[in-house]
Design a protein around this motif. Structure first.
Motif, PDB file in Angstrom:
ATOM      1  N   ILE A 222     -40.234   9.834  69.104  1.00 55.63           N
ATOM      2  CA  ILE A 222     -40.055   8.800  68.079  1.00 55.63           C
ATOM      3  C   ILE A 222     -41.171   7.765  68.189  1.00 55.63           C
ATOM      4  N   GLU A 223     -41.525   7.400  69.411  1.00 56.72           N
ATOM      5  CA  GLU A 223     -42.611   6.434  69.615  1.00 56.72           C
ATOM      6  C   GLU A 223     -43.937   7.003  69.120  1.00 56.72           C
ATOM      7  N   GLN A 224     -44.187   8.287  69.379  1.00 56.59           N
ATOM      8  CA  GLN A 224     -45.411   8.922  68.886  1.00 56.59           C
ATOM      9  C   GLN A 224     -45.430   8.965  67.362  1.00 56.59           C
TER      10      GLN A 224
ATOM     11  N   ASN B 159     -34.651  11.112  76.559  1.00 55.51           N
ATOM     12  CA  ASN B 159     -35.899  10.361  76.721  1.00 55.51           C
ATOM     13  C   ASN B 159     -37.062  11.069  76.035  1.00 55.51           C
ATOM     14  N   LYS B 160     -37.023  12.398  76.001  1.00 54.35           N
ATOM     15  CA  LYS B 160     -38.068  13.152  75.309  1.00 54.35           C
ATOM     16  C   LYS B 160     -38.074  12.828  73.816  1.00 54.35           C
TER      17      LYS B 160
ATOM     18  N   ARG C   2     -44.998  14.944  63.133  1.00 55.50           N
ATOM     19  CA  ARG C   2     -44.182  14.230  64.130  1.00 55.50           C
ATOM     20  C   ARG C   2     -42.764  14.026  63.621  1.00 55.50           C
ATOM     21  N   ASN C   3     -42.647  13.715  62.341  1.00 54.86           N
ATOM     22  CA  ASN C   3     -41.329  13.480  61.753  1.00 54.86           C
ATOM     23  C   ASN C   3     -40.478  14.751  61.808  1.00 54.86           C
ATOM     24  N   LYS C   4     -41.084  15.900  61.499  1.00 58.16           N
ATOM     25  CA  LYS C   4     -40.361  17.171  61.579  1.00 58.16           C
ATOM     26  C   LYS C   4     -39.924  17.460  63.007  1.00 58.16           C
TER      27      LYS C   4
ATOM     28  N   LYS D  17     -47.557   6.738  62.265  1.00 62.48           N
ATOM     29  CA  LYS D  17     -47.325   6.037  60.998  1.00 62.48           C
ATOM     30  C   LYS D  17     -48.209   4.802  60.902  1.00 62.48           C
ATOM     31  N   LYS D  18     -48.331   4.064  62.010  1.00 58.37           N
ATOM     32  CA  LYS D  18     -49.188   2.873  62.014  1.00 58.37           C
ATOM     33  C   LYS D  18     -50.648   3.244  61.827  1.00 58.37           C
TER      34      LYS D  18
END
Length: 112
Positions: free
Chosen positions: A12-14, A6-7, A32-34, A19-20
């Motif tokens: 992934i949501e963050q 879940n973490k 965040r991607n890293k 990105k948006k």
């Protein structure tokens, strides 16, 4: 994928929100991607290590059935199954108006 926690889903949501908001080339998105990639890699490594240690324990206790089922769970790939009906020429039927072919197909099965 059973190793995604879940973490990681929250991360992934963050990343998606970054990105948006800032775009794909922003530093926030890249950070965040890293984080997401490293977390997934680490969790997958832990998952595999725990599975392998369970397989080793099964080998030491001579539980061959459980050992081989654990190996198969790790090695097996997902294969989707397609259950479509084909007409007499071998063409796959997908349209709703071709339902009559189902009736024909079932009647052919009863006849054989």
């Amino acid at each position: 994928m059973p190793w995604i926690s879940n973490k990681i889903l929250h991360n992934i949501e963050q990343r998606r929100e970054a990105k948006k908001t800032f775009g794909k080339q922003s530093e926030q998105y890249k950070d965040r991607n890293k984080e997401v990639k490293n977390a997934i890699k680490n969790d997958k490594k832990e998952y595999l290590e725990s599975h392998l240690s369970h397989i080793e324990i099964c080998n030491l206790t001579h539980s061959s059935r459980e050992m081989y089922s654990g190996i198969n769970r790790l090695m097996r790939n997902f294969t989707p199954r397609l259950s479509a009906i084909k007409d007499k020429d071998g063409k796959t039927l997908t349209e709703n108006e071709e339902i009559s072919r189902w009736k024909e197909y079932c009647s052919e099965l009863k006849g054989t």
